[in-house]
Design a protein around this motif. Sequence first.
Motif, PDB file in Angstrom:
ATOM      1  N   THR A 222       0.755  -1.084  -0.448  1.00  6.76           N
ATOM      2  CA  THR A 222       0.454  -0.064   0.138  1.00  6.76           C
ATOM      3  C   THR A 222       1.043   1.593   0.009  1.00  6.76           C
ATOM      4  OG1 THR A 222      -0.253   0.224   2.267  1.00  6.76           O
ATOM      5  CG2 THR A 222      -1.717  -1.274   1.226  1.00  6.76           C
ATOM      6  N   ARG A 223       0.109   2.225  -0.424  1.00  2.00           N
ATOM      7  CA  ARG A 223       0.392   3.399  -0.745  1.00  2.00           C
ATOM      8  C   ARG A 223      -0.321   4.867  -0.514  1.00  2.00           C
ATOM      9  NH1 ARG A 223       2.990   6.658  -5.119  1.00  2.00           N
ATOM     10  NH2 ARG A 223       4.523   7.786  -5.010  1.00  2.00           N
ATOM     11  N   PHE A 224       0.003   5.709   0.277  1.00  2.00           N
ATOM     12  CA  PHE A 224      -0.438   7.203   0.594  1.00  2.00           C
ATOM     13  C   PHE A 224      -0.030   8.280   0.847  1.00  2.00           C
ATOM     14  CE2 PHE A 224      -1.037   5.562   4.302  1.00  2.00           C
ATOM     15  CZ  PHE A 224      -0.750   6.009   5.446  1.00  2.00           C
ATOM     16  N   GLU A 225      -0.203   9.734   0.287  1.00  2.00           N
ATOM     17  CA  GLU A 225      -0.049  11.141   0.726  1.00  2.00           C
ATOM     18  C   GLU A 225      -0.210  11.301   2.511  1.00  2.00           C
ATOM     19  OE1 GLU A 225       0.706  13.559  -1.963  1.00  2.00           O
ATOM     20  OE2 GLU A 225       0.967  12.029  -3.604  1.00  2.00           O
ATOM     21  N   HIS A 226       0.079  11.290   3.204  1.00  2.00           N
ATOM     22  CA  HIS A 226       0.267  12.268   4.144  1.00  2.00           C
ATOM     23  C   HIS A 226       0.639  13.787   5.012  1.00  2.00           C
ATOM     24  CE1 HIS A 226      -1.383  11.835   8.439  1.00  2.00           C
ATOM     25  NE2 HIS A 226       0.050  12.045   8.831  1.00  2.00           N
ATOM     26  N   LYS A 227       0.107  14.323   5.471  1.00  2.00           N
ATOM     27  CA  LYS A 227       1.000  15.608   5.943  1.00  2.00           C
ATOM     28  C   LYS A 227       1.320  14.430   7.392  1.00  2.00           C
ATOM     29  CE  LYS A 227      -0.186  20.291   6.409  1.00  2.00           C
ATOM     30  NZ  LYS A 227      -0.221  21.806   6.603  1.00  2.00           N
ATOM     31  N   MET A 228       2.223  15.113   7.967  1.00  2.00           N
ATOM     32  CA  MET A 228       2.762  14.631   9.262  1.00  2.00           C
ATOM     33  C   MET A 228       2.924  15.423   9.959  1.00  2.00           C
ATOM     34  SD  MET A 228       6.257  12.562  10.611  1.00  2.00           S
ATOM     35  CE  MET A 228       6.979  13.872  10.202  1.00  2.00           C
ATOM     36  N   ARG A 235       5.556  18.118   7.155  1.00  2.00           N
ATOM     37  CA  ARG A 235       5.968  17.573   6.071  1.00  2.00           C
ATOM     38  C   ARG A 235       5.039  16.691   5.712  1.00  2.00           C
ATOM     39  NH1 ARG A 235      11.762  17.282   6.722  1.00  2.00           N
ATOM     40  NH2 ARG A 235      12.228  17.683   8.616  1.00  2.00           N
ATOM     41  N   MET A 236       4.789  16.756   4.229  1.00  5.05           N
ATOM     42  CA  MET A 236       4.957  15.707   3.229  1.00  5.05           C
ATOM     43  C   MET A 236       5.058  14.799   2.592  1.00  5.05           C
ATOM     44  SD  MET A 236       1.141  15.284   1.507  1.00  5.05           S
ATOM     45  CE  MET A 236       1.000  16.976   2.284  1.00  5.05           C
ATOM     46  N   ILE A 237       4.809  13.768   3.220  1.00  6.44           N
ATOM     47  CA  ILE A 237       5.282  12.567   2.800  1.00  6.44           C
ATOM     48  C   ILE A 237       4.350  11.909   2.253  1.00  6.44           C
ATOM     49  CG2 ILE A 237       6.718  12.946   5.081  1.00  6.44           C
ATOM     50  CD1 ILE A 237       4.375  10.443   6.612  1.00  6.44           C
ATOM     51  N   VAL A 238       5.199  10.816   1.796  1.00  8.79           N
ATOM     52  CA  VAL A 238       4.400   9.629   1.550  1.00  8.79           C
ATOM     53  C   VAL A 238       5.024   8.385   2.191  1.00  8.79           C
ATOM     54  CG1 VAL A 238       4.407   8.019  -1.050  1.00  8.79           C
ATOM     55  CG2 VAL A 238       4.937  10.299  -1.599  1.00  8.79           C
ATOM     56  N   ILE A 261       8.008  14.443   0.255  1.00  6.30           N
ATOM     57  CA  ILE A 261       8.335  14.328  -1.225  1.00  6.30           C
ATOM     58  C   ILE A 261       8.131  16.054  -1.903  1.00  6.30           C
ATOM     59  CG2 ILE A 261       6.902  13.029  -1.829  1.00  6.30           C
ATOM     60  CD1 ILE A 261       4.325  15.176  -1.931  1.00  6.30           C
ATOM     61  N   THR A 262       8.976  16.757  -1.260  1.00  8.17           N
ATOM     62  CA  THR A 262       9.705  18.098  -0.641  1.00  8.17           C
ATOM     63  C   THR A 262      11.492  17.786  -1.580  1.00  8.17           C
ATOM     64  OG1 THR A 262       9.851  18.416   1.458  1.00  8.17           O
ATOM     65  CG2 THR A 262       7.819  19.534   0.577  1.00  8.17           C
ATOM     66  N   GLU A 263      11.578  16.671  -1.095  1.00 12.37           N
ATOM     67  CA  GLU A 263      13.073  16.401  -1.156  1.00 12.37           C
ATOM     68  C   GLU A 263      13.198  15.583  -2.461  1.00 12.37           C
ATOM     69  OE1 GLU A 263      14.358  17.897   3.104  1.00 12.37           O
ATOM     70  OE2 GLU A 263      14.773  15.601   2.628  1.00 12.37           O
ATOM     71  N   SER A 264      12.495  15.232  -3.207  1.00 15.12           N
ATOM     72  CA  SER A 264      12.560  14.275  -4.017  1.00 15.12           C
ATOM     73  C   SER A 264      13.563  14.345  -5.081  1.00 15.12           C
ATOM     74  CB  SER A 264      10.938  13.454  -4.926  1.00 15.12           C
ATOM     75  OG  SER A 264      10.529  15.182  -5.771  1.00 15.12           O
TER      76      SER A 264
END
Length: 900
Positions: A222-228, A235-238, A261-264
Amino acid sequence: MRTHYDPVNREGQSCERRDADAGLFSELAGAAVILRSGEPTLVSKVSDTFLREIAIDNEQFQRLRKLQLHSYLGVPLRARDRVIGVLVLASAESERVFAADELALAQKIAVIAAYALDNARLYETTRNALAAEEQARRERYLSEEALERQRLLLKTIIDAVPAMVAYIDPQERFLVHNRQYEKWLGVSYNQVHGKTLREVMGESVYGAHESALRLALRGANTRFEHKMEGGDQPRMIVVTYHPDFDAQHAVCGVVIHAYDITESRQMETAVTRSENRYRTLVSATAAIVWTTDPQGRLTEAAGWQAFTGQTPQEFVGHGWLSAVHPADRQEVARLWDQADRERSTFDSSYRMRRFDGVYRHIQSRGAAVTDSMGKVQEWIGTITDVHDRVEAQHALALKESELKLIVDAMPALVAYVHRDGTFGRANQAYNKWFGLDPEKMRDRLVSDAVGQDAYTADLSRIDRVLSGHVVHFEEEMAYRYGPPRWISGTYVPHVSDDRRVLGYVALVIDITERKRSERALAEALSRYRFLADAMPQVVWTAGPDGAIDYVNHRWPEVTGLSEQDLLQPDGWLTALHPDDRKGTTEHWSQAVRSGQPLEHSLRLKTIMDGTYRWHLMRALPRCDANGRVEQWVGTATDIDAQRRAYADLAEARELLGDHARHLEEQVRRRTASLQESNAELEAFSYSVSHDLRTPLRFVRGFTEAIIEENGATLPEQTQDYLKRILSAAQRMDTIINDLLAYSRLSRAEMQIVEQPLERIVNEVITLQHTQIQQAGAKVLVESPLPLIRADRTGLFQALSNLVSNALKFTAKDRAPLIRIRAETVNGSTRVWVEDNGIGIDPKHHEKIFKLFERLHGTSEFPGTGIGLSLVKKAALRMGGTCGVLSEEGKGSRFWIDLPQ
C-alpha cells in the motif's frame, strides 16, 4: 591378464590388456556369479562350455573366444563382511595353468586389496567429512561476522536515509526504526522502539493510516500521501507499507517507508550518485561481477573479457560455460540449474580458462534479486580468482601429510599439547603404547590418556615448559595403560610472535631396556668384584694404556702392599723379584702395544715368610666391536708347587719322549700312506669325471647340432633315435656326477659340530625352489627346529636328496605335500622328511638304500639309484643311521638319526 571388478562403478581395470575385449572379459567373465555367491572360482582349462556359460549371447561368446583364454580364476574382494569387488586373473599367450597355489595366493592378495580399497574409501570419506566440517565452521564464523557487519551496515544505511524507515511486527510493534523517526517526530529511541504504531502516532494520525496498514498486514503493498505534524516543521510525506513474508508465505511483519516528497529531487540525486559509486566499485574490484536475466542467461560480466578473453557475444547466454574446465562443466551447470530452480544462492568452486589458456581455480557466488512478490528480476554475483590459495592449500596438505607420515614412523611418543592440557595432535606411537586412536585424542585431556598419577608427576615439568623453557628428563612412569616404563622426555615450548607460550611439543622415548641393561651391568660389576675378592688368585684390571686401576683383596694379602701403593704408576713392580722386573715390564709393554694376551711367569715376594714364590701372570684384552682394547683383565696364580713338581717330572718326560718320537714316526708313515691313497683316489675321480664326461659332451653336442640344423628334415624314426641318444647321454652324465658325489662323501673329512638345522632346511628349500614350483608342491616345516650335531655338507646333501625324491615320486591324483620336522628319540635327534607320494612296499625298504637299486623304470620316474645311497653314506659317516616307514600308495616317511 589381471582384472579387478568393482560392483559400485562396474569398471574393470586390466593390467595386461586395455582394449574393448579385455573390458568385456572383466564385465562378463563370472564376476557377477562370484559377487552373488561370494565364493572363488578356479578353471584350470578354459573351454567353450565355460565361455558359453558366462556369455550373454553368441556375439559375446565369439568375442570371448578371440581372447584365447587358457586358464582362469576369480576371487571375491571381501571387507567388513561384504563383497566389495572381484579380482579376476586369466592367462592367454603364456598358457599358464592356474592351480590351488595360485588360487590361495590370489585369495591372500584379495584380502589385502579389499582392505586397502575399503580403507582408502573410508579414509576419503572421513577426510571429506572433516574438510566439510572445517569449511562449514569457517563459513559459519564468516557468515556470523558478515551478518554482524551487515547489521551494522544496514543500521548505518537506514539511519543515513533521508526518510523514515521502520519495521513492525504483526502486533504493530516497532522492531527497527531509523533516526529520522526520532528527528521528524521529536521523540527519543525508547519512545519508539517496542511501542505500537498507535502509541507513537496518536489516535488521530493512526486513524489515517489504519486502513492502509490493515491491507499490508493481509499481504498487499500500500502507498498513500500524508501530511505529518510535529518535529521541526510539518512535512508532506509519501508512506509505503511493504508486507514481509515467512517461509509459509504468511505475513511476519511490515516495512514502513515514509519520505518527504519536497525533497524528491535531492533523493534522485543521491540515488544516481549511489549507482555511480556502485559502478566505480565494480570497476575497481579484482573480482568479476556478473548479472543474468531472470532465466539465468548471462547478460553482463564486468572483467570477464579481460580474464577469459571471451567477447560479450561469446559469453552471453550460456556461452560462458565453454570457459569452464571440461571436467568441471557438467557439475557447474548442475549447480547453476539447481540454484535457478530453487532460487537459492549459487556457490561453486571450479576451474576456468584464462585468456592465455591456463586453467585457474575460481570461486563463484551469486544470488537472485527478487521483487516484492518474490519474482526473480535478475541474478547478481561475483567471480574471484582463488587459484593461489587453492594451490597453497594443496601444498600445505601435502606437507602436512609428509610430516604426519614422518612423525607416525617415529618409535617415540610425539604430541602437541595445548596450554589448557589438551592434545592437539598425536602420532601412531600412542596406539602402539596405549591402544589409543590418535585421531580420537584431539582436544582430550592429557591426564585422561596417561593417567592422573603420571600427569601429577609431570606437573612441575609442564609448568616449566609453559614458562618458556626446554625441559629434558629421565624418569620411570606408571601410565594408566600398559606396564611402567622408563622414559627419556623432551618438552619444547611453542612460542608465538608476541612471546606467549601457546603449548608445547612432547617427545617421549622408551628407555626401559637401556635402564635394565644399566642395572644388569651394575649388578654384573658388583658380582664381578665380589667374585674377584673371593678368588684365591691375585686379580687386577688395567686401562687400555696398561695402567693398573683395580686390584682384589688378594694382592695386599700376598704382598703386604696397600691397595693405594699397588695402584701407583708401576707400584706393583715393587712386589716382584728384582731379577724379574725388567723382563716382566718388557713383556707387559709388548702386550699393551700389540693388544695380544699376556702369559708370563714371575716371582712375587710373600708377606708371610719374606720368600719369593713363582706366579703365572695372565692378562686378556677386552675389545669393542671395532677390535680396540677397552680394558685388560689379569690374574697371578701361585705355581711355585707346580714348578717343583715339573722338575720332578722332567726326567719322566725325557723317558716318555723317546717313546713318543717312535709313535710319531709310525703315525707319519701311516699318514703318508693314507695321503697317497687319497691322492690316487682323487686322481681316479678326476679321470672318471674327465675321461668319461668328455666323450659324452661330444655326443650331446653333435646330437643337439644335428637336431637343431636338420631335425625338421629327418624322418621321425631318426629324430626319435637322436632324442634317445641325447637322453641317454644326459642320464650317463647324471650318473657320473652322482658317483663323484658319492665318492667325495666317502672320503671327505667330517666336521661334526652343532649346526642350525632350520637354516640348513631353508637352504635346501631355496635351492629346490624351482622344482617345488613346477611340481605345485607345498613344503611344511615345523618350526622351530633344534640345533643338531652334524657335518654341514653331509647333512645338506642327505636332506637335498630326500626332498628331491619326495618331489619326484608323486601320485598323479594329488599335489605333492612335504613335511619336515625333528624330534628326540633315545638320546638322538631324529629328522623326518615325510611325503604323500606313491609309497614303498615294506619288502623293499632295505633294498632302496643300496647303490644303483631302483624300483621303477627311468621312463616312469627318472633317476640314477644313487640318491638314497648318498643319504645312508652321509648318515653313517656322521655317526648316525637312517631308515624309512612306508606302505605302497600311502606316502613315505624317511628319517635320519644323529647322536646329540
